[in-house]
Design a protein around this motif. Structure first.
Motif, PDB file in Angstrom:
ATOM      1  N   TYR A  59       0.828  -1.204   0.000  1.00 48.49           N
ATOM      2  CA  TYR A  59       0.000   0.000   0.000  1.00 48.49           C
ATOM      3  C   TYR A  59       0.872   1.267   0.000  1.00 48.49           C
ATOM      4  CZ  TYR A  59       1.329   0.777   4.852  1.00 48.49           C
ATOM      5  OH  TYR A  59       2.060   1.025   5.996  1.00 48.49           O
ATOM      6  N   GLY A  60       0.235   2.392  -0.265  1.00 52.98           N
ATOM      7  CA  GLY A  60       0.924   3.677  -0.203  1.00 52.98           C
ATOM      8  C   GLY A  60       0.612   4.402   1.094  1.00 52.98           C
ATOM      9  N   GLY A  61       1.613   4.538   1.951  1.00 56.56           N
ATOM     10  CA  GLY A  61       1.430   5.232   3.220  1.00 56.56           C
ATOM     11  C   GLY A  61       2.564   6.190   3.530  1.00 56.56           C
ATOM     12  N   GLY A  62       3.336   6.545   2.484  1.00 54.03           N
ATOM     13  CA  GLY A  62       4.422   7.502   2.682  1.00 54.03           C
ATOM     14  C   GLY A  62       5.532   6.982   3.569  1.00 54.03           C
ATOM     15  N   TRP A  63       5.662   5.673   3.703  1.00 55.17           N
ATOM     16  CA  TRP A  63       6.690   5.031   4.526  1.00 55.17           C
ATOM     17  C   TRP A  63       6.526   5.321   6.023  1.00 55.17           C
ATOM     18  CZ3 TRP A  63       8.207   8.586   0.655  1.00 55.17           C
ATOM     19  CH2 TRP A  63       8.540   8.012  -0.580  1.00 55.17           C
ATOM     20  N   HIS A  64       5.417   5.980   6.401  1.00 50.72           N
ATOM     21  CA  HIS A  64       5.289   6.394   7.806  1.00 50.72           C
ATOM     22  C   HIS A  64       3.928   6.082   8.425  1.00 50.72           C
ATOM     23  CE1 HIS A  64       2.698   9.865   6.943  1.00 50.72           C
ATOM     24  NE2 HIS A  64       3.444  10.057   5.873  1.00 50.72           N
ATOM     25  N   SER A  65       2.972   5.585   7.672  1.00 52.32           N
ATOM     26  CA  SER A  65       1.647   5.356   8.255  1.00 52.32           C
ATOM     27  C   SER A  65       0.925   4.233   7.522  1.00 52.32           C
ATOM     28  CB  SER A  65       0.801   6.642   8.183  1.00 52.32           C
ATOM     29  OG  SER A  65       0.562   6.999   6.829  1.00 52.32           O
ATOM     30  N   GLY A  66      -0.166   3.754   8.162  1.00 51.42           N
ATOM     31  CA  GLY A  66      -1.058   2.803   7.522  1.00 51.42           C
ATOM     32  C   GLY A  66      -0.624   1.350   7.661  1.00 51.42           C
ATOM     33  N   SER A  67      -1.334   0.489   6.945  1.00 50.48           N
ATOM     34  CA  SER A  67      -1.011  -0.943   6.915  1.00 50.48           C
ATOM     35  C   SER A  67      -1.572  -1.536   5.636  1.00 50.48           C
ATOM     36  CB  SER A  67      -1.601  -1.664   8.128  1.00 50.48           C
ATOM     37  OG  SER A  67      -2.978  -1.925   7.941  1.00 50.48           O
ATOM     38  N   GLY A  68      -1.168  -2.755   5.357  1.00 52.24           N
ATOM     39  CA  GLY A  68      -1.654  -3.429   4.166  1.00 52.24           C
ATOM     40  C   GLY A  68      -3.154  -3.642   4.162  1.00 52.24           C
ATOM     41  N   VAL A  88       0.975  -6.527   2.109  1.00 51.41           N
ATOM     42  CA  VAL A  88       2.143  -6.402   2.978  1.00 51.41           C
ATOM     43  C   VAL A  88       2.028  -5.173   3.873  1.00 51.41           C
ATOM     44  CG1 VAL A  88       4.658  -6.140   3.041  1.00 51.41           C
ATOM     45  CG2 VAL A  88       3.573  -7.552   1.253  1.00 51.41           C
ATOM     46  N   SER A  89       2.263  -5.367   5.163  1.00 53.81           N
ATOM     47  CA  SER A  89       2.514  -4.270   6.103  1.00 53.81           C
ATOM     48  C   SER A  89       4.005  -4.281   6.411  1.00 53.81           C
ATOM     49  CB  SER A  89       1.707  -4.445   7.386  1.00 53.81           C
ATOM     50  OG  SER A  89       0.315  -4.406   7.117  1.00 53.81           O
ATOM     51  N   HIS A  90       4.549  -3.105   6.740  1.00 45.98           N
ATOM     52  CA  HIS A  90       5.989  -3.016   6.981  1.00 45.98           C
ATOM     53  C   HIS A  90       6.277  -2.049   8.125  1.00 45.98           C
ATOM     54  CE1 HIS A  90       5.936   0.905   4.972  1.00 45.98           C
ATOM     55  NE2 HIS A  90       5.287   0.343   3.954  1.00 45.98           N
ATOM     56  N   ARG A  91       7.500  -2.055   8.571  1.00 46.87           N
ATOM     57  CA  ARG A  91       7.905  -1.125   9.630  1.00 46.87           C
ATOM     58  C   ARG A  91       7.755   0.313   9.149  1.00 46.87           C
ATOM     59  NH1 ARG A  91      13.760  -3.414  10.842  1.00 46.87           N
ATOM     60  NH2 ARG A  91      13.477  -4.074   8.648  1.00 46.87           N
ATOM     61  N   SER A 132       2.119   4.287  -4.947  1.00 38.58           N
ATOM     62  CA  SER A 132       2.845   5.400  -4.343  1.00 38.58           C
ATOM     63  C   SER A 132       4.106   4.895  -3.621  1.00 38.58           C
ATOM     64  CB  SER A 132       1.910   6.185  -3.408  1.00 38.58           C
ATOM     65  OG  SER A 132       2.477   7.427  -3.056  1.00 38.58           O
ATOM     66  N   SER A 133       4.210   5.088  -2.308  1.00 35.68           N
ATOM     67  CA  SER A 133       5.410   4.593  -1.621  1.00 35.68           C
ATOM     68  C   SER A 133       5.536   3.082  -1.756  1.00 35.68           C
ATOM     69  CB  SER A 133       5.380   4.991  -0.142  1.00 35.68           C
ATOM     70  OG  SER A 133       4.280   4.401   0.528  1.00 35.68           O
ATOM     71  N   GLY A 134       4.406   2.382  -1.841  1.00 37.48           N
ATOM     72  CA  GLY A 134       4.443   0.937  -2.064  1.00 37.48           C
ATOM     73  C   GLY A 134       4.971   0.590  -3.444  1.00 37.48           C
ATOM     74  N   ALA A 135       4.675   1.420  -4.437  1.00 36.82           N
ATOM     75  CA  ALA A 135       5.243   1.227  -5.773  1.00 36.82           C
ATOM     76  C   ALA A 135       6.747   1.480  -5.738  1.00 36.82           C
ATOM     77  CB  ALA A 135       4.564   2.163  -6.766  1.00 36.82           C
ATOM     78  N   HIS A 136       7.154   2.515  -5.011  1.00 33.92           N
ATOM     79  CA  HIS A 136       8.584   2.793  -4.859  1.00 33.92           C
ATOM     80  C   HIS A 136       9.311   1.588  -4.285  1.00 33.92           C
ATOM     81  CE1 HIS A 136      11.738   3.830  -1.841  1.00 33.92           C
ATOM     82  NE2 HIS A 136      12.293   4.352  -2.922  1.00 33.92           N
ATOM     83  N   LEU A 137       8.775   1.012  -3.207  1.00 34.12           N
ATOM     84  CA  LEU A 137       9.425  -0.140  -2.576  1.00 34.12           C
ATOM     85  C   LEU A 137       9.467  -1.335  -3.521  1.00 34.12           C
ATOM     86  CD1 LEU A 137       7.843   0.141   0.989  1.00 34.12           C
ATOM     87  CD2 LEU A 137      10.190   0.749   0.319  1.00 34.12           C
ATOM     88  N   SER A 138       8.381  -1.571  -4.246  1.00 40.19           N
ATOM     89  CA  SER A 138       8.332  -2.699  -5.179  1.00 40.19           C
ATOM     90  C   SER A 138       9.390  -2.552  -6.262  1.00 40.19           C
ATOM     91  CB  SER A 138       6.939  -2.798  -5.805  1.00 40.19           C
ATOM     92  OG  SER A 138       5.953  -3.021  -4.820  1.00 40.19           O
ATOM     93  N   LEU A 139       9.500  -1.365  -6.819  1.00 37.36           N
ATOM     94  CA  LEU A 139      10.475  -1.131  -7.883  1.00 37.36           C
ATOM     95  C   LEU A 139      11.901  -1.155  -7.356  1.00 37.36           C
ATOM     96  CD1 LEU A 139       8.395   1.590  -9.670  1.00 37.36           C
ATOM     97  CD2 LEU A 139       9.186  -0.515 -10.761  1.00 37.36           C
ATOM     98  N   LEU A 140      12.092  -0.699  -6.121  1.00 38.15           N
ATOM     99  CA  LEU A 140      13.436  -0.720  -5.550  1.00 38.15           C
ATOM    100  C   LEU A 140      13.908  -2.153  -5.309  1.00 38.15           C
ATOM    101  CD1 LEU A 140      15.796   1.001  -4.532  1.00 38.15           C
ATOM    102  CD2 LEU A 140      14.750   0.956  -2.256  1.00 38.15           C
ATOM    103  N   VAL A 141      13.039  -2.984  -4.751  1.00 37.05           N
ATOM    104  CA  VAL A 141      13.406  -4.386  -4.516  1.00 37.05           C
ATOM    105  C   VAL A 141      13.658  -5.108  -5.845  1.00 37.05           C
ATOM    106  CG1 VAL A 141      12.506  -6.600  -3.657  1.00 37.05           C
ATOM    107  CG2 VAL A 141      12.283  -4.532  -2.273  1.00 37.05           C
ATOM    108  N   ALA A 142      12.958  -4.681  -6.892  1.00 36.98           N
ATOM    109  CA  ALA A 142      13.121  -5.316  -8.205  1.00 36.98           C
ATOM    110  C   ALA A 142      14.362  -4.838  -8.950  1.00 36.98           C
ATOM    111  CB  ALA A 142      11.881  -5.058  -9.059  1.00 36.98           C
ATOM    112  N   THR A 143      14.942  -3.707  -8.542  1.00 33.18           N
ATOM    113  CA  THR A 143      16.089  -3.164  -9.273  1.00 33.18           C
ATOM    114  C   THR A 143      17.392  -3.201  -8.481  1.00 33.18           C
ATOM    115  OG1 THR A 143      15.452  -0.920  -8.565  1.00 33.18           O
ATOM    116  CG2 THR A 143      14.717  -1.641 -10.751  1.00 33.18           C
ATOM    117  N   ASP A 144      17.316  -3.077  -7.170  1.00 30.09           N
ATOM    118  CA  ASP A 144      18.519  -3.091  -6.327  1.00 30.09           C
ATOM    119  C   ASP A 144      18.656  -4.487  -5.719  1.00 30.09           C
ATOM    120  OD1 ASP A 144      20.564  -2.783  -4.519  1.00 30.09           O
ATOM    121  OD2 ASP A 144      19.874  -0.841  -3.767  1.00 30.09           O
ATOM    122  N   PRO A 145      19.601  -5.288  -6.182  1.00 33.79           N
ATOM    123  CA  PRO A 145      19.657  -6.704  -5.779  1.00 33.79           C
ATOM    124  C   PRO A 145      20.020  -6.943  -4.316  1.00 33.79           C
ATOM    125  CG  PRO A 145      21.561  -6.132  -7.126  1.00 33.79           C
ATOM    126  CD  PRO A 145      20.631  -4.950  -7.176  1.00 33.79           C
TER     127      PRO A 145
END
Length: 285
Positions: A59-68, A88-91, A132-145
């Motif tokens: 989900y998109g929570g700006g890396w600071h709020s919310g949950s999956g 997915v929920s995350h820290r 949003s931030s969840g898209a950022h995380l998905s793309l980062l995990v897919a590009t940064d090994p």
């Protein structure tokens, strides 16, 4: 003769089901810990079929709020279409600064990869997706090994990636119109400790390289104004390595509207996502 008719009817019922009965409902499992922390959980939505593709959605929570759990309607729609979905929920910051959420998504992906076969899913058809931030995380995990390396996996283990309203470049710009400038204008940069070098390193566009998974980027026509240009720059860089990234702009949709499009069965977003998943998973064994 009567016995023969009963046997024939039994065979028909076994192979074609009882007439008038509803389809088997989807299966759900909530609050599964993919790691030990209180926010390191996911919810699983699984179809009744076997060999299905699974979308690991952040989900998109700006890396600071919310949950999956906020994306439950998206998971319900995806499972209705025959896909599995892991929400997915995350820290969160505070107290957990970046790269904690990226590490968590990698751990969640690894958990799904290692367990989905026992739930009738296909471990070769796992897709990262997010808004949003969840898209950022998905793309980062897919590009940064480095994130998947901790789990003895690589980006090649990801079947495909879908970024909805994706921030692919977190850096500031000289003209003040970068997504990083938007984050620094308020508290959006706080999860990165307002560290410009860290935000540069956290930008998926900096890690595009040969062999990245098939990627779909969806941006709203009324989205943050830099997101379309950044998505197209990401695609051009990937194309330079021989990879293809598809960029779709949805007319009239704003940032949140792109996410809502995932539950609009008559809209462009869900239709394009379905078509992309079919293409990305076709022939996978």
């Amino acid at each position: 003769m009567l016995l023969r008719l009963h046997v024939r009817r039994a065979i028909i019922l076994v192979f074609f089901g009882l007439p008038g009965l509803p389809a088997q409902p989807p299966r759900t499992e909530f609050d599964i810990h993919y790691a030990q922390g209180p926010n390191q959980t996911l919810d699983l939505y699984l179809p009744a079929s076997k060999g299905f593709s699974t979308i690991v959605y952040t989900y998109g929570g700006g890396w600071h709020s919310g949950s999956g759990k906020s994306s439950a309607p998206i998971a319900e729609e995806l499972v209705h279409l025959g896909y599995g979905c892991a929400l997915v929920s995350h820290r969160l910051f505070p107290p957990d600064a970046f790269p904690a959420p990226a590490e968590d998504l990698a751990a969640a992906f690894a958990w799904v990869k290692s367990t989905i076969a026992s739930r009738d899913g296909d471990p070769a058809r796992i897709i990262l997706a997010g808004h949003s931030s969840g898209a950022h995380l998905s793309l980062l995990v897919a590009t940064d090994p480095r994130y998947l390396l901790a789990h003895r996996l690589t980006p090649a283990d990801i079947r495909a990636v879908i970024g909805l309203s994706p921030p692919v470049d977190l850096s500031r710009r000289a003209d003040g119109r970068g997504y990083g400038d938007v984050l620094f204008s308020g508290h959006g940069a706080d999860p990165f400790q307002r560290d410009e070098a860290l935000m540069e390193t956290a930008s998926p566009i900096r890690h595009v390289s040969r062999g990245m998974p098939p990627t779909l980027l969806v941006v709203g026509g009324q989205d943050f104004p830099m997101l379309e240009g950044d998505a197209r720059a990401f695609a051009r860089k990937a194309e330079g390595f021989g990879d293809r990234v598809r960029v779709i702009v949805v007319p009239g949709e704003d940032h949140l509207g792109v996410a809502r499009g995932m539950i609009d069965t008559q809209g462009m977003v869900l239709a394009m996502v379905q078509a992309f998943i079919r293409e990305a998973t076709q022939g996978v064994r």
